[in-house]
Design a protein around this motif. Structure first.
Motif, mmCIF file in Angstrom:
data_model
loop_
_atom_site.group_PDB
_atom_site.id
_atom_site.type_symbol
_atom_site.label_atom_id
_atom_site.label_comp_id
_atom_site.label_asym_id
_atom_site.label_seq_id
_atom_site.Cartn_x
_atom_site.Cartn_y
_atom_site.Cartn_z
ATOM 1 N N THR A 6 0.887 -1.163 0.046
ATOM 2 C CA THR A 6 -0.206 -0.024 -0.130
ATOM 3 C C THR A 6 0.933 1.144 -0.036
ATOM 4 O O THR A 6 2.228 1.260 0.033
ATOM 5 C CB THR A 6 -1.065 -0.178 1.110
ATOM 6 O OG1 THR A 6 -1.941 1.134 1.283
ATOM 7 C CG2 THR A 6 -0.134 0.271 2.593
ATOM 8 N N THR A 7 0.187 2.372 -0.016
ATOM 9 C CA THR A 7 1.045 3.698 -0.043
ATOM 10 C C THR A 7 1.321 3.819 1.462
ATOM 11 O O THR A 7 0.506 3.468 2.102
ATOM 12 C CB THR A 7 0.282 5.020 -0.651
ATOM 13 O OG1 THR A 7 -0.944 5.080 0.003
ATOM 14 C CG2 THR A 7 -0.158 4.428 -2.145
ATOM 15 N N ILE A 8 2.215 4.721 1.466
ATOM 16 C CA ILE A 8 2.422 5.311 2.940
ATOM 17 C C ILE A 8 1.457 6.143 3.652
ATOM 18 O O ILE A 8 1.228 6.095 4.641
ATOM 19 C CB ILE A 8 3.894 6.101 2.971
ATOM 20 C CG1 ILE A 8 4.426 6.063 4.408
ATOM 21 C CG2 ILE A 8 3.949 7.417 2.306
ATOM 22 C CD1 ILE A 8 5.818 6.538 4.577
ATOM 23 N N GLU A 9 0.774 6.938 2.717
ATOM 24 C CA GLU A 9 -0.376 7.886 3.257
ATOM 25 C C GLU A 9 -1.464 7.002 3.821
ATOM 26 O O GLU A 9 -1.885 7.128 5.018
ATOM 27 C CB GLU A 9 -0.769 8.684 2.192
ATOM 28 C CG GLU A 9 0.173 9.738 1.567
ATOM 29 C CD GLU A 9 1.211 9.169 0.652
ATOM 30 O OE1 GLU A 9 2.194 10.061 0.170
ATOM 31 O OE2 GLU A 9 1.234 8.098 0.095
ATOM 32 N N GLU A 10 -1.758 6.087 3.041
ATOM 33 C CA GLU A 10 -2.814 4.924 3.369
ATOM 34 C C GLU A 10 -2.454 4.341 4.616
ATOM 35 O O GLU A 10 -3.280 4.005 5.662
ATOM 36 C CB GLU A 10 -3.147 4.159 2.380
ATOM 37 C CG GLU A 10 -4.414 3.495 2.612
ATOM 38 C CD GLU A 10 -4.435 2.165 3.643
ATOM 39 O OE1 GLU A 10 -5.203 1.768 4.068
ATOM 40 O OE2 GLU A 10 -3.087 1.692 3.460
ATOM 41 N N LEU A 216 9.892 0.853 0.319
ATOM 42 C CA LEU A 216 10.783 2.065 0.223
ATOM 43 C C LEU A 216 11.223 2.593 -1.073
ATOM 44 O O LEU A 216 11.473 3.784 -1.423
ATOM 45 C CB LEU A 216 11.923 1.888 1.067
ATOM 46 C CG LEU A 216 11.543 1.801 2.751
ATOM 47 C CD1 LEU A 216 12.656 1.806 3.223
ATOM 48 C CD2 LEU A 216 10.836 3.155 3.272
ATOM 49 N N SER A 217 11.252 1.491 -1.898
ATOM 50 C CA SER A 217 11.641 1.714 -3.347
ATOM 51 C C SER A 217 10.756 2.713 -4.124
ATOM 52 O O SER A 217 10.986 3.623 -4.863
ATOM 53 C CB SER A 217 11.911 0.491 -4.097
ATOM 54 O OG SER A 217 10.675 -0.209 -4.150
ATOM 55 N N SER A 220 11.089 6.304 -2.814
ATOM 56 C CA SER A 220 12.288 6.671 -3.307
ATOM 57 C C SER A 220 12.251 7.271 -4.858
ATOM 58 O O SER A 220 12.543 8.194 -5.093
ATOM 59 C CB SER A 220 13.741 5.790 -3.101
ATOM 60 O OG SER A 220 14.786 6.410 -3.837
ATOM 61 N N GLU A 221 11.553 6.520 -5.550
ATOM 62 C CA GLU A 221 11.266 6.952 -6.828
ATOM 63 C C GLU A 221 10.372 7.871 -7.102
ATOM 64 O O GLU A 221 10.578 8.816 -7.896
ATOM 65 C CB GLU A 221 10.739 5.597 -7.657
ATOM 66 C CG GLU A 221 10.398 5.789 -9.173
ATOM 67 C CD GLU A 221 11.481 6.276 -9.894
ATOM 68 O OE1 GLU A 221 11.389 7.142 -10.854
ATOM 69 O OE2 GLU A 221 12.633 6.082 -9.648
ATOM 70 N N ALA A 222 9.184 7.924 -6.224
ATOM 71 C CA ALA A 222 8.279 9.200 -6.220
ATOM 72 C C ALA A 222 9.071 10.699 -5.888
ATOM 73 O O ALA A 222 8.984 11.466 -6.464
ATOM 74 C CB ALA A 222 7.048 9.002 -5.312
ATOM 75 N N TYR A 223 9.898 10.483 -5.011
ATOM 76 C CA TYR A 223 10.862 11.483 -4.462
ATOM 77 C C TYR A 223 11.620 11.942 -5.606
ATOM 78 O O TYR A 223 12.123 13.234 -5.973
ATOM 79 C CB TYR A 223 11.624 11.351 -3.420
ATOM 80 C CG TYR A 223 12.644 12.429 -2.894
ATOM 81 C CD1 TYR A 223 12.356 13.469 -2.031
ATOM 82 C CD2 TYR A 223 14.038 12.223 -3.318
ATOM 83 C CE1 TYR A 223 13.309 14.354 -1.701
ATOM 84 C CE2 TYR A 223 14.954 13.345 -2.862
ATOM 85 C CZ TYR A 223 14.500 14.456 -2.215
ATOM 86 O OH TYR A 223 15.395 15.384 -1.757
#
Length: 229
Positions: A6-10, A216-217, A220-223
């Protein structure tokens, strides 16, 4: 099997004001720094946090303290973080100290469905304050209640999509226990592997104890995408 990615936000969104949150880590190793940063961003207040330590200034737990999100900290030591010491001495942070092994055992007890443990460790010291004393086998012992939590935030080296986890070195110290003692376990993972890639003997926490996985990958890619934009 159910895919728990899942996403970190959710993943963090379910943590509300006043909840109890266990946070893995043994100093730096195993501390879920990215999940902590998202927790600070979402900002639930009046948290009780259970962690072995308070990290150091500018990292991990210190961000939660700086944001004023923690009311109570249950730990074995906080001496490496002067902010935690200052907040405790000023009466803004309630700290409950435990001997490190007792802290681990109280968490383990909750995961095993036990209400508490008895021990002679801490008898006659400040660690017995506000705790029940009984006599057993001719000795005075403490009753240490089990520690459970609404959420556990942990960091793992590897996970498959079902949540079978493998930790690296001392990152393993508290995380498997916390995953068992919390209602919901969220894990940030360095590497996602295919289901079946982890040998049974290499699995430190089985998937049924994990509810949400944040790779985490992907973060990192979104960042990197944001930076390139």
């Amino acid at each position: 099997m159910h895919n728990k990615l899942t996403t970190i936000e959710e993943a963090v969104a379910g943590i509300r004001d006043g909840m109890t949150v266990m946070i893995g880590g043994f100093g730096v190793p195993g501390t879920p720094f990215t999940l902590i940063e998202e927790l600070v961003r979402q900002g639930p207040k009046h948290l009780t946090v259970i962690k072995n330590d308070a990290n150091e200034l500018g990292m991990g737990i210190d961000h939660l303290l700086n944001a004023g999100l923690i009311d109570r900290l249950i730990a074995s030591h906080i001496g490496l973080n002067p902010r935690a010491v200052e907040e405790m001495n000023a009466g803004r942070l309630l700290v409950e100290f435990n001997a490190q092994g007792i802290l681990a055992e109280r968490i383990r007890a909750a995961g095993a469905g036990v209400l508490g443990i008895v021990t002679d460790i801490g008898v006659g010291t400040m660690l017995e304050n506000a705790k029940s004393l009984i006599e057993m086998d001719g000795k005075i012992v403490l009753i240490e209640t089990a520690l459970k939590a609404d959420y556990a935030l942990i960091h793992a080296g590897q996970a498959d999509p079902f949540g079978n986890l493998r930790f690296a070195a001392t990152a393993r110290n508290f995380s498997p226990l916390m995953a068992m003692a919390a209602e919901t376990t969220i894990v940030e993972v360095e590497e996602i592997v295919e289901l079946g890639a982890l040998a049974p003997d290499d699995i430190h926490t089985p998937g049924p104890f994990v509810q949400k996985i944040v790779p985490l990958s992907v973060i990192s890619e979104a960042y990197n995408v944001v930076q390139r934009a």
